[in-house]
Design a protein around this motif. Structure first.
Motif, short mmCIF file in Angstrom:
data_model
loop_
_atom_site.label_atom_id
_atom_site.label_comp_id
_atom_site.label_asym_id
_atom_site.label_seq_id
_atom_site.Cartn_x
_atom_site.Cartn_y
_atom_site.Cartn_z
N THR A 1 0.86 -1.19 0.00
CA THR A 1 0.00 0.00 0.00
C THR A 1 0.89 1.23 0.00
O THR A 1 1.82 1.33 0.81
CB THR A 1 -0.91 0.03 1.24
N ARG B 1 3.59 4.68 9.36
CA ARG B 1 3.76 3.33 9.88
C ARG B 1 5.24 3.07 10.20
O ARG B 1 6.13 3.46 9.43
CB ARG B 1 3.27 2.32 8.84
N ASP C 1 -1.87 3.90 6.72
CA ASP C 1 -2.09 2.65 5.99
C ASP C 1 -0.93 2.27 5.08
O ASP C 1 -0.86 1.16 4.57
CB ASP C 1 -3.37 2.80 5.13
#
Length: 304
Positions: free
Chosen positions: A172, A254, A232
Protein backbone atom coordinates in the motif's frame (compact mmCIF):
# COMPACT_ATOMS: atom_id res chain seq x y z
CA UNK A 1 14.80 3.01 15.19
CA UNK A 2 16.52 5.42 12.82
CA UNK A 3 15.93 5.21 9.10
CA UNK A 4 18.57 4.10 6.63
CA UNK A 5 19.25 7.14 4.42
CA UNK A 6 19.30 6.06 0.79
CA UNK A 7 21.46 8.42 -1.28
CA UNK A 8 20.30 8.38 -4.93
CA UNK A 9 23.75 9.26 -6.29
CA UNK A 10 25.30 5.74 -6.14
CA UNK A 11 22.10 4.29 -7.62
CA UNK A 12 22.27 6.84 -10.43
CA UNK A 13 25.94 5.98 -11.01
CA UNK A 14 25.07 2.34 -11.70
CA UNK A 15 22.52 3.36 -14.33
CA UNK A 16 24.95 5.87 -15.84
CA UNK A 17 27.40 3.01 -16.34
CA UNK A 18 24.72 1.20 -18.35
CA UNK A 19 23.95 4.32 -20.39
CA UNK A 20 27.63 5.01 -21.00
CA UNK A 21 28.02 1.58 -22.60
CA UNK A 22 25.05 2.27 -24.89
CA UNK A 23 26.44 5.68 -25.82
CA UNK A 24 29.79 4.08 -26.65
CA UNK A 25 28.04 1.60 -28.94
CA UNK A 26 26.32 4.46 -30.78
CA UNK A 27 29.64 6.25 -31.09
CA UNK A 28 31.19 3.11 -32.60
CA UNK A 29 28.40 3.27 -35.19
CA UNK A 30 29.35 6.87 -36.00
CA UNK A 31 26.58 8.54 -33.96
CA UNK A 32 26.92 11.13 -31.22
CA UNK A 33 23.76 11.52 -29.15
CA UNK A 34 22.63 15.06 -28.50
CA UNK A 35 19.97 16.56 -26.21
CA UNK A 36 18.50 20.06 -26.46
CA UNK A 37 17.31 21.53 -23.17
CA UNK A 38 14.94 24.52 -23.18
CA UNK A 39 15.15 26.79 -20.15
CA UNK A 40 13.20 29.94 -19.41
CA UNK A 41 14.89 31.07 -16.17
CA UNK A 42 18.45 32.07 -15.31
CA UNK A 43 17.97 31.31 -11.61
CA UNK A 44 15.76 29.07 -9.50
CA UNK A 45 14.99 25.33 -9.39
CA UNK A 46 14.74 24.87 -13.16
CA UNK A 47 18.15 26.46 -13.75
CA UNK A 48 19.69 24.36 -10.98
CA UNK A 49 18.14 21.23 -12.45
CA UNK A 50 19.54 22.10 -15.88
CA UNK A 51 23.04 22.50 -14.44
CA UNK A 52 22.80 19.07 -12.78
CA UNK A 53 21.51 17.61 -16.04
CA UNK A 54 24.47 19.00 -17.95
CA UNK A 55 26.88 17.26 -15.59
CA UNK A 56 24.90 14.03 -15.85
CA UNK A 57 24.80 14.04 -19.65
CA UNK A 58 28.45 15.06 -19.94
CA UNK A 59 29.41 12.18 -17.66
CA UNK A 60 27.97 9.58 -20.04
CA UNK A 61 29.15 11.20 -23.28
CA UNK A 62 25.86 12.81 -24.38
CA UNK A 63 26.08 16.30 -25.86
CA UNK A 64 23.82 18.78 -24.06
CA UNK A 65 22.79 22.00 -25.79
CA UNK A 66 20.99 24.27 -23.29
CA UNK A 67 18.99 27.01 -24.99
CA UNK A 68 17.51 29.94 -23.08
CA UNK A 69 14.09 30.96 -24.40
CA UNK A 70 11.47 33.56 -23.53
CA UNK A 71 7.80 32.45 -23.36
CA UNK A 72 6.83 33.80 -26.78
CA UNK A 73 9.68 31.86 -28.43
CA UNK A 74 9.10 28.52 -26.67
CA UNK A 75 6.85 26.94 -29.33
CA UNK A 76 9.26 27.84 -32.12
CA UNK A 77 12.20 26.48 -30.10
CA UNK A 78 10.42 23.13 -29.68
CA UNK A 79 9.54 23.02 -33.39
CA UNK A 80 13.15 23.79 -34.36
CA UNK A 81 14.50 20.98 -32.18
CA UNK A 82 11.85 18.58 -33.49
CA UNK A 83 12.99 18.89 -37.10
CA UNK A 84 16.73 19.11 -36.46
CA UNK A 85 18.23 15.75 -37.54
CA UNK A 86 21.18 16.32 -35.18
CA UNK A 87 18.91 16.45 -32.12
CA UNK A 88 18.06 13.08 -30.57
CA UNK A 89 16.27 14.24 -27.42
CA UNK A 90 14.42 17.26 -26.00
CA UNK A 91 14.17 18.20 -22.32
CA UNK A 92 11.88 21.02 -21.14
CA UNK A 93 12.70 22.85 -17.89
CA UNK A 94 9.49 24.24 -16.42
CA UNK A 95 8.11 26.82 -16.21
CA UNK A 96 8.65 27.95 -19.77
CA UNK A 97 5.32 29.78 -20.02
CA UNK A 98 2.42 29.15 -17.61
CA UNK A 99 0.88 25.86 -16.47
CA UNK A 100 -1.48 25.61 -19.42
CA UNK A 101 1.18 26.68 -21.89
CA UNK A 102 3.70 24.20 -20.51
CA UNK A 103 1.18 21.40 -20.91
CA UNK A 104 0.76 22.41 -24.54
CA UNK A 105 4.53 22.50 -25.07
CA UNK A 106 4.80 18.91 -23.84
CA UNK A 107 2.37 17.93 -26.58
CA UNK A 108 4.42 19.74 -29.22
CA UNK A 109 7.56 17.69 -28.51
CA UNK A 110 8.04 14.88 -31.05
CA UNK A 111 7.38 11.67 -29.04
CA UNK A 112 10.42 10.14 -30.75
CA UNK A 113 12.56 12.80 -29.02
CA UNK A 114 10.63 12.99 -25.73
CA UNK A 115 13.19 11.76 -23.22
CA UNK A 116 10.99 12.99 -20.36
CA UNK A 117 8.28 10.53 -21.42
CA UNK A 118 5.56 13.15 -20.92
CA UNK A 119 3.89 13.30 -24.36
CA UNK A 120 0.35 11.89 -24.51
CA UNK A 121 1.59 9.15 -26.85
CA UNK A 122 3.65 7.72 -23.98
CA UNK A 123 1.08 8.63 -21.31
CA UNK A 124 -1.63 6.68 -23.11
CA UNK A 125 0.55 3.57 -23.12
CA UNK A 126 1.30 4.05 -19.43
CA UNK A 127 -2.31 4.50 -18.32
CA UNK A 128 -3.44 1.58 -20.48
CA UNK A 129 -0.58 -0.54 -19.07
CA UNK A 130 0.86 -1.21 -22.51
CA UNK A 131 4.56 -1.80 -21.86
CA UNK A 132 5.79 -2.23 -25.42
CA UNK A 133 5.35 -0.20 -28.60
CA UNK A 134 5.48 -3.12 -31.02
CA UNK A 135 3.40 -6.26 -31.48
CA UNK A 136 6.46 -8.48 -31.01
CA UNK A 137 7.10 -6.88 -27.59
CA UNK A 138 10.73 -6.13 -28.31
CA UNK A 139 10.68 -2.31 -27.87
CA UNK A 140 9.78 -1.04 -24.42
CA UNK A 141 7.61 2.04 -24.01
CA UNK A 142 9.22 5.16 -22.59
CA UNK A 143 8.22 5.99 -18.99
CA UNK A 144 8.30 9.45 -17.37
CA UNK A 145 11.77 9.91 -15.94
CA UNK A 146 10.99 11.27 -12.44
CA UNK A 147 8.37 8.61 -11.52
CA UNK A 148 10.65 5.97 -13.03
CA UNK A 149 13.54 7.22 -10.88
CA UNK A 150 11.32 6.98 -7.80
CA UNK A 151 10.39 3.39 -8.63
CA UNK A 152 14.06 2.45 -9.05
CA UNK A 153 14.84 3.96 -5.65
CA UNK A 154 11.90 2.18 -4.03
CA UNK A 155 13.16 -1.08 -5.48
CA UNK A 156 16.63 -0.39 -4.07
CA UNK A 157 15.01 0.44 -0.71
CA UNK A 158 13.47 -3.03 -0.63
CA UNK A 159 9.89 -2.42 -1.71
CA UNK A 160 8.46 -5.87 -2.45
CA UNK A 161 5.04 -7.42 -2.75
CA UNK A 162 3.93 -10.17 -0.41
CA UNK A 163 1.89 -12.24 -2.87
CA UNK A 164 2.39 -13.91 -6.22
CA UNK A 165 0.13 -12.31 -8.83
CA UNK A 166 2.14 -9.10 -9.32
CA UNK A 167 5.49 -7.74 -8.10
CA UNK A 168 3.90 -5.18 -5.75
CA UNK A 169 0.75 -7.07 -4.76
CA UNK A 170 0.13 -6.48 -1.07
CA UNK A 171 1.96 -3.12 -0.99
CA UNK A 172 0.00 0.00 0.00
CA UNK A 173 1.43 3.36 -1.05
CA UNK A 174 0.52 6.97 -0.33
CA UNK A 175 1.47 9.53 -2.98
CA UNK A 176 0.97 13.16 -2.00
CA UNK A 177 0.90 15.01 -5.34
CA UNK A 178 -1.31 14.38 -8.36
CA UNK A 179 0.49 16.40 -11.02
CA UNK A 180 0.85 15.10 -14.57
CA UNK A 181 4.63 15.22 -14.19
CA UNK A 182 5.05 13.19 -10.98
CA UNK A 183 2.08 12.13 -8.88
CA UNK A 184 -0.43 10.78 -11.36
CA UNK A 185 1.97 8.71 -13.51
CA UNK A 186 3.73 7.42 -10.38
CA UNK A 187 0.45 6.22 -8.87
CA UNK A 188 -0.44 4.48 -12.13
CA UNK A 189 2.94 2.78 -12.37
CA UNK A 190 2.72 1.51 -8.80
CA UNK A 191 -0.84 0.26 -9.30
CA UNK A 192 0.01 -1.39 -12.62
CA UNK A 193 2.62 -3.41 -10.71
CA UNK A 194 0.04 -4.48 -8.14
CA UNK A 195 0.11 -1.88 -5.36
CA UNK A 196 -2.92 -0.10 -3.90
CA UNK A 197 -2.20 3.64 -4.00
CA UNK A 198 -3.85 6.43 -2.05
CA UNK A 199 -3.33 9.59 -4.12
CA UNK A 200 -3.75 12.92 -2.28
CA UNK A 201 -3.64 16.54 -3.34
CA UNK A 202 -5.37 19.79 -2.38
CA UNK A 203 -8.51 18.69 -4.27
CA UNK A 204 -8.98 15.55 -2.18
CA UNK A 205 -8.15 11.87 -2.46
CA UNK A 206 -8.58 9.02 -4.90
CA UNK A 207 -7.40 5.43 -4.67
CA UNK A 208 -5.71 3.53 -7.49
CA UNK A 209 -6.78 -0.08 -7.26
CA UNK A 210 -4.12 -2.52 -8.53
CA UNK A 211 -4.13 -4.09 -11.97
CA UNK A 212 -4.73 -7.59 -10.65
CA UNK A 213 -7.39 -9.57 -12.45
CA UNK A 214 -7.67 -6.80 -15.07
CA UNK A 215 -5.39 -5.31 -17.69
CA UNK A 216 -4.81 -1.97 -16.02
CA UNK A 217 -5.38 -0.19 -12.71
CA UNK A 218 -8.69 1.35 -11.72
CA UNK A 219 -9.17 4.78 -10.12
CA UNK A 220 -11.99 5.42 -7.66
CA UNK A 221 -12.96 8.28 -5.40
CA UNK A 222 -12.13 7.11 -1.91
CA UNK A 223 -12.42 10.13 0.34
CA UNK A 224 -9.62 8.78 2.52
CA UNK A 225 -8.03 11.53 4.59
CA UNK A 226 -4.36 12.27 5.12
CA UNK A 227 -4.14 10.60 8.51
CA UNK A 228 -5.70 7.34 7.34
CA UNK A 229 -3.71 7.26 4.08
CA UNK A 230 -0.38 7.77 5.83
CA UNK A 231 -1.14 5.27 8.59
CA UNK A 232 -2.09 2.65 5.99
CA UNK A 233 0.99 3.05 3.80
CA UNK A 234 4.05 0.84 3.51
CA UNK A 235 5.49 3.48 1.18
CA UNK A 236 5.05 7.28 1.37
CA UNK A 237 6.11 9.54 -1.51
CA UNK A 238 5.56 13.27 -1.19
CA UNK A 239 6.22 15.93 -3.84
CA UNK A 240 4.41 19.08 -2.72
CA UNK A 241 6.22 22.15 -4.17
CA UNK A 242 5.40 24.55 -1.34
CA UNK A 243 6.91 25.71 1.94
CA UNK A 244 3.36 25.89 3.32
CA UNK A 245 2.86 22.12 3.21
CA UNK A 246 2.25 20.59 6.63
CA UNK A 247 5.29 18.40 7.11
CA UNK A 248 4.77 14.67 7.49
CA UNK A 249 5.60 13.70 11.06
CA UNK A 250 6.92 10.45 12.40
CA UNK A 251 3.79 9.79 14.44
CA UNK A 252 1.72 9.88 11.21
CA UNK A 253 3.51 7.06 9.40
CA UNK A 254 3.76 3.33 9.88
CA UNK A 255 6.89 2.10 11.66
CA UNK A 256 9.41 0.89 9.07
CA UNK A 257 7.74 2.62 6.12
CA UNK A 258 9.81 3.65 3.11
CA UNK A 259 9.63 7.44 2.67
CA UNK A 260 10.67 9.42 -0.40
CA UNK A 261 11.02 13.22 -0.40
CA UNK A 262 10.71 14.49 -3.97
CA UNK A 263 9.88 18.16 -3.44
CA UNK A 264 12.14 21.18 -3.76
CA UNK A 265 11.21 22.06 -0.17
CA UNK A 266 11.31 19.19 2.29
CA UNK A 267 7.93 17.52 2.88
CA UNK A 268 9.01 15.52 5.95
CA UNK A 269 9.62 16.52 9.54
CA UNK A 270 12.88 15.23 11.05
CA UNK A 271 10.84 12.93 13.28
CA UNK A 272 9.86 10.88 10.20
CA UNK A 273 13.46 9.65 9.97
CA UNK A 274 13.14 8.23 13.48
CA UNK A 275 10.20 6.04 12.46
CA UNK A 276 10.80 5.19 8.80
CA UNK A 277 12.76 2.12 7.76
CA UNK A 278 14.35 3.81 4.74
CA UNK A 279 14.36 7.52 3.93
CA UNK A 280 15.18 8.86 0.45
CA UNK A 281 15.95 12.60 0.73
CA UNK A 282 16.02 13.46 -2.99
CA UNK A 283 15.55 11.98 -6.43
CA UNK A 284 17.17 14.40 -8.90
CA UNK A 285 20.41 12.56 -9.80
CA UNK A 286 18.50 9.44 -10.78
CA UNK A 287 15.93 11.44 -12.78
CA UNK A 288 18.74 12.67 -15.05
CA UNK A 289 20.07 9.11 -15.40
CA UNK A 290 16.60 7.87 -16.38
CA UNK A 291 16.28 10.66 -18.97
CA UNK A 292 19.63 9.61 -20.45
CA UNK A 293 18.51 5.99 -20.52
CA UNK A 294 15.26 7.03 -22.23
CA UNK A 295 17.37 8.83 -24.84
CA UNK A 296 19.35 5.73 -25.74
CA UNK A 297 16.15 3.69 -26.01
CA UNK A 298 14.51 6.26 -28.27
CA UNK A 299 17.61 6.51 -30.42
CA UNK A 300 17.62 2.75 -30.89
CA UNK A 301 13.86 2.71 -31.48
CA UNK A 302 13.93 5.38 -34.17
CA UNK A 303 17.19 4.27 -35.76
CA UNK A 304 18.21 7.85 -36.50
Amino acid sequence: MTAIILDPSPVAASFRDEVRQDVDRFRAEGRTLRVVGLLGQDEGPAATYARFARRGFDDVGIEFDLRHVVPEEAERAVATANVDPDVDGIFLYYPLTDRRGDRWLRELVDPRKDIEGMHSFWSRLLYENERFVDADRTQRAILPCTPLAILKLLDRAGMRGTRENAPLEGVTACVINRSEVVGRPLAAMLANDGARVHSLDIAGAVTYEPAIGRHTHEVRTSGIDRAAALADADVVISAVPSRDFELIRGDEIRAGAICVDVAEFTNFDESAKERAGVFVPRVGPLTVAMAARNLTRLARLTGR
